[in-house]
Design an enzyme around this catalytic site. Structure first.
Site, PDB file in Angstrom:
ATOM      1  N   ASP A  15      -0.771   1.794  -3.508  1.00 40.01           N
ATOM      2  CA  ASP A  15      -0.946   2.657  -2.336  1.00 40.01           C
ATOM      3  C   ASP A  15      -0.483   1.891  -1.102  1.00 40.01           C
ATOM      4  OD1 ASP A  15      -1.694   4.649  -0.651  1.00 40.01           O
ATOM      5  OD2 ASP A  15      -3.820   4.650  -1.184  1.00 40.01           O
ATOM      6  N   ASP A 109       3.918   7.732  -0.707  1.00 38.44           N
ATOM      7  CA  ASP A 109       3.452   6.346  -0.549  1.00 38.44           C
ATOM      8  C   ASP A 109       2.478   5.901  -1.636  1.00 38.44           C
ATOM      9  OD1 ASP A 109       1.458   8.110   0.365  1.00 38.44           O
ATOM     10  OD2 ASP A 109       0.566   6.559   1.604  1.00 38.44           O
ATOM     11  N   GLU A 110       2.362   6.648  -2.702  1.00 41.53           N
ATOM     12  CA  GLU A 110       1.374   6.325  -3.725  1.00 41.53           C
ATOM     13  C   GLU A 110       1.932   6.604  -5.098  1.00 41.53           C
ATOM     14  OE1 GLU A 110      -2.873   7.865  -4.044  1.00 41.53           O
ATOM     15  OE2 GLU A 110      -2.310   8.348  -2.005  1.00 41.53           O
TER      16      GLU A 110
END
Length: 439
Positions: A15, A109-110
DNA sequence: TCTGGGGTCCTCAGACGA
DNA sequence: TCTGTCGTCTGAGGACCC
């Protein structure tokens, strides 16, 4: 940690830390160390992401921008650049691929990574976690946190523990990598609030709280049948399993998209079909363009309206065959809109297409440059020439739209668009992506 | 304070055909 | 021919995730 336990800990959750705000600071180093808020700056905007410095003042994502400004008057507010975030996200996935091919993206973003096949090359999961962090910093200049566990749920919660913390005294660095051993899972899980479980949102948490269920441990102690009666069969079974750290969901790469849509909240409510119809056309055009770019088509058009009182309705219509053009999407969405009473005021309008399938199997075909040249020299009977009906057939219209996509790729999204969505205040420029009567 | 945008999944109800 | 049942599909709405 025993060797046997570590061998099971193959799920990583990576993350990025304050991704949007961090990318902005990367591109503009003067933002480093400042409270940065990324989100909609309009009267109805909300916070999409913020730096830890902004979080220290109580700002968080999904907070209305007005409230965020009040809590953090010194914040630098940025509208956000999704295309730029997409670029950085693609580079991030390149880094992930250096370590494993089994990557399940959750958002820009993960991602979950399955590293079960990577130990011989890169060592233990913990070593891989540290290596990924170093490599992300080296390649992108950004920080991320890594959670490691036997299952997705545990890995996800572990990555949260690995993150830095914002407090009024400043930003406290996190451990960066957190691993939860199989033997420690229940001890890790049960004291946490039920909201930490995937699938428990505000409504379900409130319902559970009425029965004295506040922690995951409380939920684990609940009779499974009672839980099913409380939250429904599927959710009940799922949540009970999660509460005992049973999570069979594998890390899956290559998940297929189920729908493509666009929605927009207006600065002020709209009470008239005449004002909404051009917006439907614009949204439909944008959806159509994205479908064509992705090589997809669909069979169901969905219209979404949110009214002034925040109530939301959806209307849908399915076709027997594939939707081949933006005009077709707009026509159906407009018909759905006409059947709705908008007198109370519409604050949000959305158009999406579902029941997707690849364009090739749906009978469409990719246009070549030669096709476009032919169309320019000699317009086809169906594509806008003086055919008997004056209405181009759907396949012909799809070809016209492919040509328009090509023009937009070369000259920008505003280069060409439907007459119905012209921004009259600025001459003949198109307000945004559009479709309909090509001027 | 006044609540985004892009999605997924689940539940329920009604229509419809076997 | 009529009726009841079952499975499937579609549409609508809600909850949730990032």
């Amino acid at each position: 940690m025993t060797v046997d336990q570590s061998a099971l800990l193959d799920v990583l959750h990576v993350d990025m830390d304050c991704f949007f705000a961090a990318v902005e600071a990367l591109d503009d180093p003067t933002l480093l160390g400042k409270p940065v808020i990324v989100g909609g700056a309009g009267p109805r905007g909300v916070v999409a992401a913020c730096s830890y410095e902004a979080r220290a003042t109580g700002v968080h994502s999904a907070m209305p921008m007005g409230e965020a400004r009040r809590r953090c008057p010194a914040a630098v507010i940025i509208a956000g650049r999704h295309s730029r975030y997409g670029e950085v996200s693609a580079e991030l996935h390149d880094v992930f691929r250096e370590f494993t091919p089994v990557i399940e993206p959750i958002s820009l973003d993960e991602a979950f990574l399955d590293v079960s096949g990577s130990h011989r090359l890169f060592g233990t999961s913990e070593e891989i976690g540290h290596a990924i962090r170093s490599r992300v910093r080296e390649v992108l200049g950004l920080d991320c946190s890594v959670g490691i566990g036997r299952t997705k749920l545990i890995a996800k919660l572990a990555s949260r523990e690995a993150k830095p913390r914002a407090s009024k005294k400043g930003v406290l660095a996190g451990p960066g990598v957190v691993m939860v051993l199989a033997a420690e899972e229940l001890e890790f899980l049960h004291p946490r609030p039920v909201r930490d479980l995937w699938g428990v949102g505000p409504k379900t948490a409130e319902r559970l709280a009425r029965y004295g269920v506040n922690t995951i441990g409380d939920l684990a102690a609940l009779d499974p049948d009672a839980l099913e009666r409380l939250v429904g069969k599927a959710a009940g079974t799922h949540l009970h399993s999660l509460s005992w750290a049973r999570d069979e969901r594998p890390v899956e790469s290559g998940l297929e998209v189920k729908s493509v849509g666009h929605e927009e909240t207006f600065p002020t409510d709209r009470h008239d079909h005449k004002l909404l119809q051009p917006e439907v056309v614009r949204l439909a055009d944008s959806v159509g363009a994205r479908l064509r770019t992705a090589g997809l088509t669909g069979r169901t058009v969905n219209l979404k309206l949110r009214f002034a009182d925040f109530s939301t309705i959806t209307r849908a219509q399915s076709l027997n065959g594939p939707l081949l053009s933006s005009v077709e999407i707009a026509r159906i969405a407009t018909a759905l809109l006409e059947a709705v009473d908008v007198g109370t005021g519409v604050r949000l309008l959305g158009v999406s297409v579902s029941s997707l399938e690849p364009l090739a199997t749906a009978g469409g075909r990719q246009l070549s440059l030669m096709d476009l040249n032919d169309m320019a020299r000699e317009p086809r009977a169906g594509a806008g020439s003086s055919s008997a009906s004056k209405r181009p057939s759907e396949p012909a219209r799809a070809e016209v739209e492919a040509a328009i996509d090509a023009i937009r790729t070369r000259y920008g999204a505003r280069a060409v668009g439907p007459a119905t969505v012209l921004d009259r205040g600025s001459g003949l420029r198109v307000k945004e992506l559009g479709d309909g009567q090509w001027g």
